[in-house]
Enzyme design. Sequence first.
Site, mmCIF file in Angstrom:
data_model
loop_
_atom_site.group_PDB
_atom_site.id
_atom_site.type_symbol
_atom_site.label_atom_id
_atom_site.label_comp_id
_atom_site.label_asym_id
_atom_site.label_seq_id
_atom_site.Cartn_x
_atom_site.Cartn_y
_atom_site.Cartn_z
ATOM 1 C CE1 TYR A 168 1.188 -0.452 -14.519
ATOM 2 C CE2 TYR A 168 0.641 0.268 -12.294
ATOM 3 C CZ TYR A 168 0.249 -0.225 -13.515
ATOM 4 O OH TYR A 168 -1.071 -0.499 -13.746
ATOM 5 C CG LEU A 169 7.689 -1.749 -8.310
ATOM 6 C CD1 LEU A 169 8.248 -2.563 -7.142
ATOM 7 C CD2 LEU A 169 7.126 -0.424 -7.799
ATOM 8 C CD GLU B 250 -3.879 -0.535 -7.452
ATOM 9 O OE1 GLU B 250 -4.817 0.034 -8.003
ATOM 10 O OE2 GLU B 250 -2.758 -0.004 -7.334
ATOM 11 C CG ASP C 213 -0.707 2.651 -5.148
ATOM 12 O OD1 ASP C 213 -1.946 2.586 -5.252
ATOM 13 O OD2 ASP C 213 0.002 3.423 -5.816
ATOM 14 C CG ASN D 270 5.264 3.247 -9.780
ATOM 15 O OD1 ASN D 270 6.094 2.567 -10.378
ATOM 16 N ND2 ASN D 270 4.648 4.284 -10.330
ATOM 17 C CG HIS D 271 3.889 7.121 -7.707
ATOM 18 N ND1 HIS D 271 3.301 6.007 -8.282
ATOM 19 C CD2 HIS D 271 2.964 7.623 -6.865
ATOM 20 C CE1 HIS D 271 2.067 5.870 -7.816
ATOM 21 N NE2 HIS D 271 1.842 6.834 -6.943
HETATM 22 C C1 GLC Z 1 -3.587 3.137 -7.375
HETATM 23 C C2 GLC Z 1 -4.618 3.777 -6.483
HETATM 24 C C3 GLC Z 1 -5.116 5.037 -7.118
HETATM 25 C C4 GLC Z 1 -3.933 5.956 -7.336
HETATM 26 C C5 GLC Z 1 -2.847 5.265 -8.140
HETATM 27 C C6 GLC Z 1 -1.568 6.044 -8.127
HETATM 28 O O1 GLC Z 1 -4.127 2.691 -8.565
HETATM 29 O O2 GLC Z 1 -5.672 2.878 -6.231
HETATM 30 O O3 GLC Z 1 -6.088 5.665 -6.326
HETATM 31 O O4 GLC Z 1 -4.371 7.109 -8.000
HETATM 32 O O5 GLC Z 1 -2.527 4.006 -7.621
HETATM 33 O O6 GLC Z 1 -0.953 5.954 -6.878
#
Ligand code: GLC
Length: 546
Positions: free
Chosen positions: A205-206, A243, A201, A103-104
């Site tokens: 949100y992509l 996740e 991760d 995502n980032h």
């Molecule tokens: C996920 C991770 C978390 C992190 C977040 C941003 O939720 O589990 O630890 O802060 O992504 O990358």
Amino acid sequence: MKDELWYKDAVFYQVYVRAFFDSNADGHGDLAGLTQKLDYLKDLGVDCLWLMPIYPSPLKDDGYDISDFYGIYPTYGDVKDFKALLDAAHKRGMRVITDLVLNHTSDQHPWFQAARSDPNSPYRDYYVWSDTDQKYKEARIIFLDVEKSNWTWDEAAGQYYWHRFYSSQPDLNYDNPAVQEEMINVMKFWLDMGIDGFRCDAVPYLFEREGTNCENLPLTHEYLKRLRRFMDEHYPGRIMLAEANQWPQDVIQYFGSGRDEFHMGFHFPLMPRIFMALKREEREPLVWILDQTPDLSEYTQWCIFLRNHDELTLEMVTEEERQWMWEQYAPEPRMRLNLGIRRRLAPLLDNDRGKLGLAYSLLFTMPGSPIIYYGDEIGMGDNIWLKDRDGVRTPMQWSNTNNAGFSDADAEKLYAPVIEGPVYGPERVNVADQINDPDSLLNMVRHMISVRKQYPVFGWGKFTWVFGEAPYDSSAVCAYLRHHENERVLVVHNFSGSSQSVVLRPPIEIQAAVPVDLLTGKTYTPFEDNRLKLDLAPYQYLWLRL
Ligand code: GLC
């Protein structure tokens, strides 16, 4: 084929490399240190490790802010150490998956640096920019305690940039085909090195679109399916674990049609309800959520967990339930963070062996593959005086020696202090003592894992609730049948601190079966008329093979 479905009944273990074992006395855990401890994990029964981010990073979010996707954070070692870890794990029959943060990036990543300093840079369009901070208003803020907006003004760029997490983690722009390609290259790099897959991760949100909450968008799923096609084509047998902290009906979308998106997904809504059920001494929260959890295809699997490195998230509960959970489990404000609770498993369950036993019994018998968060197998404590989520990321307690056996460095050089105190300090909680104590939590967990591994029913089996027969029912008794081919296991829990008697009647015909508890070998009175009468001690749990 069956081999490729290894994740269906694997036991996972989540490792924070910095916290695990320090091989060179610099106060930080490292890859070589983890390699030295693989036998411990093998002995525990672990099949697959998930390593939290190990890449170069300014560590403003413990490595989830990546500044180079193709390297190793120098304090953890180098690519050679990583390969050595992989080899050593594979030699022991264990697999390794790593975090893939799609995502980032970190704001220190050269892409972002180029993007902010030059509007004509090809990297400008790698991120999401805007002249106003008024776009995508419907997207929630995730790190509520720190961030007031998902937009941050960048002086150098003269524009706002979009971020779902900390402002030091600018979101990548997936509308840009170059970004889509980049991340496939990143995957390829690590898969070629030999990893067994990714914990992906923050996948919801992509993409962003006006008029939506910018989560779970069809375009996001489309891109994730493309990643899966790439994996299947070139790396069959490796997995993607999602996740996606979402309700079952949304999370289920991440499995696609069963074979074209994720292999696994964390079951976020189940987790807080385990704690609700235990505290209320009632099965109802679990019944409610599992009844809404659709069956998965045989190629996909839930990953179920009790705790992880983040706060115990209360995003997937109602406002009222959240308040109740906070009151019950986080009475002090310092224990709360964002929409969650920053505490570890043992303190949450009052360090009570009965309750810990129940929690682990649920973890190992409910539908899904279990994952253990490092240190929870010995009942480590937390330190609510550390900031953010650091209090649940303290050094692993190996022994009652210097720095809990984690590091030979001077204590002030440790990346975080070892847990102290008479209850959770290394004098009371450490691996070395628990290995030698047949009654330790560690040996209890190890025993449950070893039993689980003998019965594929736990990974593969169907799940059916079994309720008591009125008037011999109790809302504190949580029982279910796991069945697969000819194997049937009736799992029974008493969530109550007092004894409970029930008459259970499984929904399948059972004749003259003498139930044997797989955990203790004890036999129980046979079924009569398809009914089983049980007198359960406080917090008792049984895995009855029928
Ligand atoms: C996920 C991770 C978390 C992190 C977040 C941003 O939720 O589990 O630890 O802060 O992504 O990358």
